[in-house]
Motif scaffolding. Structure first.
Motif, short mmCIF file in Angstrom:
data_model
loop_
_atom_site.label_atom_id
_atom_site.label_comp_id
_atom_site.label_asym_id
_atom_site.label_seq_id
_atom_site.Cartn_x
_atom_site.Cartn_y
_atom_site.Cartn_z
N MET A 43 11.31 -9.32 21.30
CA MET A 43 10.70 -10.24 20.19
C MET A 43 11.78 -11.41 20.13
SD MET A 43 9.73 -8.97 16.40
CE MET A 43 8.42 -8.28 16.74
N ALA A 44 11.23 -12.46 20.17
CA ALA A 44 11.77 -13.97 20.02
C ALA A 44 11.53 -14.80 18.84
CB ALA A 44 11.66 -14.45 21.19
N LEU A 45 12.52 -15.42 18.36
CA LEU A 45 12.02 -16.41 17.19
C LEU A 45 11.46 -17.69 17.74
CD1 LEU A 45 15.58 -16.07 15.15
CD2 LEU A 45 13.36 -15.06 14.89
N SER A 46 10.65 -18.39 17.07
CA SER A 46 10.08 -19.61 17.54
C SER A 46 9.72 -20.54 16.37
CB SER A 46 8.80 -19.57 18.29
OG SER A 46 8.14 -20.48 18.56
N LYS A 47 10.41 -21.81 16.62
CA LYS A 47 9.96 -22.76 15.61
C LYS A 47 8.85 -23.65 16.24
CE LYS A 47 14.61 -23.13 14.33
NZ LYS A 47 15.30 -22.39 15.29
N LEU A 98 8.72 -14.67 3.58
CA LEU A 98 7.55 -15.04 4.29
C LEU A 98 7.05 -16.25 3.59
CD1 LEU A 98 5.73 -14.56 6.68
CD2 LEU A 98 4.03 -13.19 5.07
N PHE A 99 7.03 -17.48 4.40
CA PHE A 99 6.63 -18.57 3.67
C PHE A 99 5.05 -18.59 4.03
CE2 PHE A 99 10.90 -19.56 3.69
CZ PHE A 99 11.26 -20.12 2.56
N GLY A 100 4.11 -19.05 3.04
CA GLY A 100 2.78 -19.24 3.42
C GLY A 100 2.17 -20.57 2.81
N GLU A 101 1.20 -20.91 2.95
CA GLU A 101 0.41 -22.07 2.33
C GLU A 101 -0.59 -21.74 1.67
OE1 GLU A 101 0.72 -25.86 1.88
OE2 GLU A 101 1.00 -25.63 3.95
N GLY A 148 -0.34 -12.27 12.50
CA GLY A 148 -0.26 -13.56 12.07
C GLY A 148 0.91 -14.21 11.35
N VAL A 149 1.99 -13.74 11.59
CA VAL A 149 3.28 -13.95 11.29
C VAL A 149 3.91 -14.47 12.51
CG1 VAL A 149 5.48 -13.40 10.04
CG2 VAL A 149 3.22 -12.53 9.33
N GLN A 150 4.81 -15.58 12.27
CA GLN A 150 5.63 -16.13 13.14
C GLN A 150 7.15 -16.20 12.46
OE1 GLN A 150 4.53 -20.20 14.81
NE2 GLN A 150 6.76 -20.68 15.21
N LEU A 151 8.04 -15.56 13.35
CA LEU A 151 9.44 -15.48 12.88
C LEU A 151 10.14 -16.58 13.44
CD1 LEU A 151 10.09 -11.61 13.48
CD2 LEU A 151 9.11 -12.84 11.26
N PHE A 152 10.72 -17.45 12.44
CA PHE A 152 11.37 -18.63 13.17
C PHE A 152 12.71 -18.54 12.90
CE2 PHE A 152 9.90 -19.55 8.88
CZ PHE A 152 11.20 -20.53 8.32
N LEU A 168 13.16 -14.89 8.39
CA LEU A 168 12.34 -16.08 7.99
C LEU A 168 11.10 -15.91 8.79
CD1 LEU A 168 15.26 -18.69 7.49
CD2 LEU A 168 14.07 -17.27 5.85
N GLY A 169 9.87 -15.96 8.14
CA GLY A 169 8.81 -15.94 8.92
C GLY A 169 7.73 -16.97 8.19
N TRP A 170 6.82 -17.51 9.28
CA TRP A 170 6.01 -18.40 8.79
C TRP A 170 4.43 -17.75 8.79
CZ3 TRP A 170 3.11 -21.94 6.44
CH2 TRP A 170 2.00 -22.53 6.97
N TRP A 171 3.79 -17.77 7.69
CA TRP A 171 2.54 -16.79 7.51
C TRP A 171 1.37 -17.93 8.41
CZ3 TRP A 171 1.01 -13.92 2.55
CH2 TRP A 171 0.19 -13.09 2.59
N ARG A 172 1.32 -17.97 9.67
CA ARG A 172 0.49 -18.78 10.22
C ARG A 172 -0.98 -18.54 10.12
NH1 ARG A 172 -0.57 -17.91 15.28
NH2 ARG A 172 1.10 -16.24 15.51
#
Length: 220
Positions: free
Chosen positions: A1-5, A46-49, A109-113, A132-136
């Motif tokens: 499992m990798a982190l991606s920005k 988890l950060f979302g919009e 639906g989560v991108q760990l960055f 840290l995650g982005w709720w893509r």
């Protein structure tokens, strides 16, 4: 499992940069014991919009729990053996697994960055990796097990940075720490401390009244 920005919204760039440069003592004076003691765990930040812009996912722990009862927190918990190496991607897997178990979140639906340095919670002896995650791709969330979780909610980042919602808690022990009065609850302790430092190092912090004190009662 990798982190991606890759593909992160621009507003998250300061958070991603802060995660790469922040040092453990810049986040907390409570660091993991050097002898390796403590229970390895992870939380998902988890950060979302949302409708009011950027937001964070939080939950409120059930009042019947033995430790940290009734406290708002990030989803998370102790690593299981199947999560893998605690010094590799184990914390990433644990953060997603616990978030799914506690809130019903769809991890797909989560991108760990990013991940922050490991911190320590002396009262429960947890060694915590904040992930840290982005709720893509947002998914429905809610209470999965009422015995563990009282509610699941999101908080607009704008509310967290609003000086009117900020205060300093005073524990019966005399310890003071940052707090946030948001979503009809008081976010304090470890969770508030991490949010406070993230806002600071991401450059989102606004000047607030640190003399505004909120006492915590004995049950805390």
């Amino acid at each position: 499992m990798a982190l991606s920005k890759e593909g992160l919204p621009e507003w998250l760039d300061p958070v991603a940069r802060a995660a790469e440069t922040v040092q453990p003592l810049q986040l907390s004076r409570f660091l993991p014991p050097e002898n390796g003691a403590g229970r390895q765990s992870a939380v998902l930040i988890l950060f979302g919009e949302g409708e009011q812009g950027p937001e964070l996912l939080l939950m409120e722990r059930a009042g019947s729990l033995r430790s940290h009862a009734g406290q708002p927190s990030f989803p998370g918990g102790a690593l299981d053996p199947e999560d893998g190496d605690p010094k590799a991607d184990g914390p990433l897997r644990a953060a997603l697994r616990e978030a799914e178990e506690e809130t019903g979140l769809d991890p797909a639906g989560v991108q760990l960055f990013g991940a922050l340095p490991r911190l320590y919670i002396p009262v429960s002896e947890f060694v915590v990796t904040p992930v840290l995650g982005w709720w893509r791709v947002p998914s429905p969330v809610g209470v999965v097990d009422p015995n563990e979780t009282a509610r699941v909610f999101t908080v607009p980042v704008a509310d967290l940075t609003n000086p009117a919602n900020r205060a300093t808690t005073v524990h019966p022990s005399g310890h003071q720490g940052p707090a946030f009065l948001v979503e009809s609850t008081l976010v304090w302790g470890f969770t508030a401390g991490v949010i406070d430092r993230l806002l600071h190092y991401a450059g989102w912090e606004r000047s607030w009244d640190r003399e505004k004190l909120v006492p915590l009662d004995w049950r805390s």
